[in-house]
Design an enzyme around this catalytic site. Structure first.
Site, PDB file in Angstrom:
ATOM      1  CG  ASN A 269      -0.479  -0.159   2.520  1.00  0.00           C
ATOM      2  OD1 ASN A 269       0.454  -0.909   2.765  1.00  0.00           O
ATOM      3  ND2 ASN A 269      -1.080   0.545   3.466  1.00  0.00           N
TER       4      ASN A 269
ATOM      5  CD  GLU B  38      -1.643   4.796   4.609  1.00  0.00           C
ATOM      6  OE1 GLU B  38      -2.334   3.885   5.056  1.00  0.00           O
ATOM      7  OE2 GLU B  38      -1.095   5.657   5.344  1.00  0.00           O
TER       8      GLU B  38
ATOM      9  CB  CYS C 253      -5.159  -1.335  -1.911  1.00  0.00           C
ATOM     10  SG  CYS C 253      -6.511  -0.397  -1.186  1.00  0.00           S
TER      11      CYS C 253
ATOM     12  CD  GLU D 222      -5.147  -5.958  -1.228  1.00  0.00           C
ATOM     13  OE1 GLU D 222      -4.573  -4.838  -1.154  1.00  0.00           O
ATOM     14  OE2 GLU D 222      -5.970  -6.351  -0.383  1.00  0.00           O
TER      15      GLU D 222
ATOM     16  CB  CYS E 258     -10.829  -2.543   0.073  1.00  0.00           C
ATOM     17  SG  CYS E 258     -10.035  -1.909  -1.423  1.00  0.00           S
TER      18      CYS E 258
ATOM     19  CB  CYS F  54      -8.395  -4.685  -3.777  1.00  0.00           C
ATOM     20  SG  CYS F  54      -7.253  -3.344  -3.401  1.00  0.00           S
TER      21      CYS F  54
END
Length: 163
Positions: A62, A64, A73, A75, A112, A115
């Site tokens: 990830n 940010e 993210c 993934e 999430c 993803c």
């Protein structure tokens, strides 16, 4: 009216020793990727590793951003990188490792919604399942055999006229 039930079987492993050697290696790559995540705001680091049908492993973590919607993210970083670096090569499996810098995580974090949709796009495009492995710092390891299992009734290109 007709009522239908949608569900799936989740495989739960107590430790990595129960996994195949390929799954163990993929999880190890996800753990290593997690350690390099950039997560100064959430302090929740996630690493992902995608195994491709040609044997390549592509990692992501990830990333940010102070402008929260601008981050990505782990993934999606891994899956998009796989698609960019190895176009046309199917993704076989994605391993995900998540950990908080503030407390010990003992339950795997599932992808999430964004993803799940991104991985589902690749699963639909390649017309073959992508298994998902999920691991926290401690506790059980979860595995499902295909993204479509954890994203039933997914939106895909068939709704746009491209079946």
């Amino acid at each position: 009216m007709e009522k239908k039930r949608i569900g799936f079987d989740l495989l739960v492993f107590e430790d990595e020793g129960e996994l195949s050697q390929n799954d163990q290696k993929l999880l190890s790559a996800a753990v290593a990727a997690r350690k390099n995540a950039y997560a100064p705001y959430s302090r929740f680091k996630v690493g992902a590793a995608a195994l491709l049908e040609n044997g390549e492993v592509v990692i992501g973590n990830n990333q940010e951003n102070a402008s929260y919607p601008s981050g990505l993210c782990a993934e999606r970083v891994a899956v998009f990188q796989a698609g960019a670096r190895f176009p046309g090569v199917a993704i076989v499996s994605v391993a995900i490792s998540a950990a908080s810098e503030d407390h010990v995580t003992d339950m795997p974090a599932a992808p999430c919604g964004n993803c799940r949709q991104a991985i589902m796009e690749y699963e639909h495009k390649q017309q073959s399942p992508i298994s998902i492995l999920m691991k926290a710092e401690k506790g059980p390891i979860f595995k499902c055999n295909a993204m479509e299992e954890i994203l039933p009734l997914a939106f895909n290109s068939s709704f746009l006229g491209d079946s």
